[in-house]
Design an enzyme around this catalytic site. Structure first.
Site, PDB file in Angstrom:
ATOM      1  N   LYS A  28      36.393  47.287  52.300  1.00 50.41           N
ATOM      2  CA  LYS A  28      36.408  46.214  51.326  1.00 50.41           C
ATOM      3  C   LYS A  28      35.879  44.903  51.752  1.00 50.41           C
ATOM      4  CE  LYS A  28      39.276  44.166  47.550  1.00 50.41           C
ATOM      5  NZ  LYS A  28      40.719  44.473  47.090  1.00 50.41           N
ATOM      6  N   SER A  37      45.355  46.599  43.141  1.00 49.81           N
ATOM      7  CA  SER A  37      44.114  46.665  43.510  1.00 49.81           C
ATOM      8  C   SER A  37      43.722  47.954  44.356  1.00 49.81           C
ATOM      9  CB  SER A  37      43.841  45.315  44.349  1.00 49.81           C
ATOM     10  OG  SER A  37      43.747  44.322  43.306  1.00 49.81           O
ATOM     11  N   SER A  43      40.989  45.529  42.171  1.00 45.82           N
ATOM     12  CA  SER A  43      39.777  44.754  42.686  1.00 45.82           C
ATOM     13  C   SER A  43      39.118  45.509  43.719  1.00 45.82           C
ATOM     14  CB  SER A  43      40.231  43.375  43.433  1.00 45.82           C
ATOM     15  OG  SER A  43      41.121  43.633  44.484  1.00 45.82           O
TER      16      SER A  43
END
Length: 537
Positions: free
Chosen positions: A122, A227, A203
């Protein structure tokens, strides 16, 4: 963070490309031959880490070839069509890393199960290379980290190939109360690979979509509240939010010192367990990891027993036994399967108890976000040196940075005081009382895990109105307590995946992995994405 609530071809015998021949794959026809499209075949689709290792061990393929095939897959599936837009940046050093791992293998050095395995991470995790770390924000463009985050150091030491970085909900979905998950001003909108007009959740949207679409072997996400587990569930994956402190957070753009953690996102429990163990360890720059000393394992695969459900007492969240009838039906089918495997199920009401803690969590997050971001930016290699700088940049570049939703969460966080403020300390104490609440419930009911529906069905992408509540969410109890949480595919409703969650108290990853693995092996609910344009097609 959710602030509101192609068939496998089996053999890799055909992977005979040489390093010298890889450059021939740059044209469109060769890309389609080596990466395919959603109707075709891709040699690495749904493949596991163990299968990749066996093919490299036998000499059928190499890390360089595997890495190039994933790069081709990204170019075709992620960028050319159906364009799920999961990858925000490719690592220009990926093939060089793969070549180095092949050289080590040829010399007889194998670092472990991740040796030569391509991983996507990420874009809020520092890498000391040519890639940026931006949390998806235009304001952070140009932020080239001076060194790797601790978990990236661990990843490299394990022999993994850092393939690139994934898109995310900007600032890990801590920018606006009406944001759209999976959208960032730098990366644009990531899409769900099952039905591409659907939101992949966030996310860790890019990590979820990428792992689901076989753009990598495994991926890494981060979680503050939902997330990892939410995009894992929505994208038909296994996701692990570890106990806070099992993985270091140093070198990761933060939200909360209390709740933040990175974790694995994979297509199988075993692959997630392999990645989980490789990145554990005590980091002097993250004091919370000191608590994991003597409690972490470098190999969690030994806890994967298909008979692990037998005799286990599992609490079922009562609130999830009502709502969308198709979702409830899947949950009841999962419950019946667990009972068939020997589990003892007990209805509990943990969500109601956590809800009574009120707004304490959000208050804690605002204070800790301001503190953490200011600390990160103070030494970052970018023009932004404070949260206020970010807010000002967004205002000055509103048409590009905030075309759909604004930054009220950034502004409300900036208005908070320091961590000595009574509002913060009171909220923190209230939020952390969840640990005692959950612990007492599990002790009283003699539970080995608590279970529920991970998240509701993927909602439609709506950049104007933002995300909407799909009726189910199970991330908050484990999130506020800092406890481990694992989600596993539970089935499909209208071709959209759903996940089933298991969480427990601190450092119970071994037991949870056993339960998750036993459920996975008995249910086998993971299906590859089909890249449908919309539900009606």
């Amino acid at each position: 963070m959710n602030r509101r609530l192609f068939l496998r071809t089996g053999s890799l015998a055909g992977l005979t490309l040489t390093t010298a021949g890889l450059t021939a794959l740059d044209n469109t026809k060769s890309l389609k031959d080596s990466a395919t499209n959603q109707q075709g075949r891709f040699e690495l689709e749904e493949i596991t880490i163990d299968e990749l290792q066996q093919k490299m061990k036998s000499g059928q393929t190499s890390s360089v070839t595997i890495t190039q095939l994933y790069l081709n897959r990204i170019a075709l599936i992620d960028k050319a069509g159906p364009t799920i837009n999961a990858v925000i940046e490719i690592n220009k050093d990926a093939l060089a890393i793969a070549a180095a791992m092949d050289k080590e293998r040829k010399a007889g050095k194998i670092r472990g199960p991740l040796h030569g395995i391509p991983v996507l991470i990420k874009d809020n995790i520092n890498t000391g290379d040519k890639m940026m770390t931006t949390a998806g924000a235009l304001a952070m463009t140009g932020n080239i980290a001076a060194k790797d985050a601790f978990i990236v150091e661990q990843l490299r030491a394990a022999g993994a190939v850092l393939l690139g970085k994934t898109n995310l909900s900007e600032w890990a979905n801590f920018r606006s109360s009406r944001s759209t998950s999976g959208w960032s001003s730098r990366g644009g909108q990531t899409k769900c690979p099952y039905i591409t007009d659907r939101n992949p959740s966030g996310s860790s949207a890019g990590s979820g979509a990428a792992a689901a679409a076989s753009l990598c072997a495994v991926a890494i996400g981060t979680e503050t509240d939902g997330s990892i587990v939410s995009p894992a569930a929505v994208n038909g994956l296994v996701g692990i939010k570890p106990t806070v402190g099992l993985w270091s957070r140093s070198g990761i753009i933060p939200i909360s010192a209390t709740q933040d953690t990175a974790g694995p996102m994979a297509r199988t429990v075993r692959d997630a367990a392999i990645l989980l163990g490789a990145l554990t360890g005590v980091d002097s720059k993250d004091a919370v990891t000191m608590q994991s000393e003597g409690k972490y394992h470098k190999d969690y695969t030994g806890f994967l027993d298909a008979g692990s459900l037998k005799g286990k007492r599992i609490g079922i969240e009562k609130m999830h036994l009502k709502g969308n009838e198709k979702v409830v039906t899947l949950l009841r089918q999962a419950m019946a399967l667990m009972e068939k495997q020997g589990a003892i199920l007990v209805e509990v009401e943990i969500l109601k108890s956590i809800a009574e803690l009120g707004d304490a969590e959000f208050t804690v997050l605002q204070y800790e976000f301001k503190e953490g971001v200011n600390s990160y930016l103070a030494t970052a290699n970018c023009k932004m040196k404070s949260l206020q700088d970010v807010i000002d940049f967004n205002l000055q570049n509103e048409s590009r940075a905030m075309p759909y939703f604004k930054q009220e969460t950034l502004i409300s966080s900036q208005a908070k005081g320091n961590l000595d403020t009574k509002e913060y300390t009171d909220a923190l104490a209230k939020s952390l009382s969840s640990r005692t609440l959950i612990g007492n419930l599990m002790k009283e009911q003699q539970l080995d895990a608590v279970c529920g529906v991970t998240n509701g069905l993927a909602c439609c992408i709506d950049l104007i109105n933002g995300d909407y509540d799909t009726g189910f969410s199970f991330s908050t109890p484990a999130a506020v307590a800092g406890f481990p949480h694992i989600t596993v595919p539970m089935g499909f409703v209208h071709e959209l995946p759903l996940g089933i969650s298991f969480f427990g108290t601190a450092y119970t990853e071994p037991a949870l992995l056993g339960i998750a693995y036993a459920y996975e092996q008995a249910s086998k609910k993971r299906n590859k994405p089909t890249f449908k344009a919309d539900l009606l097609k």
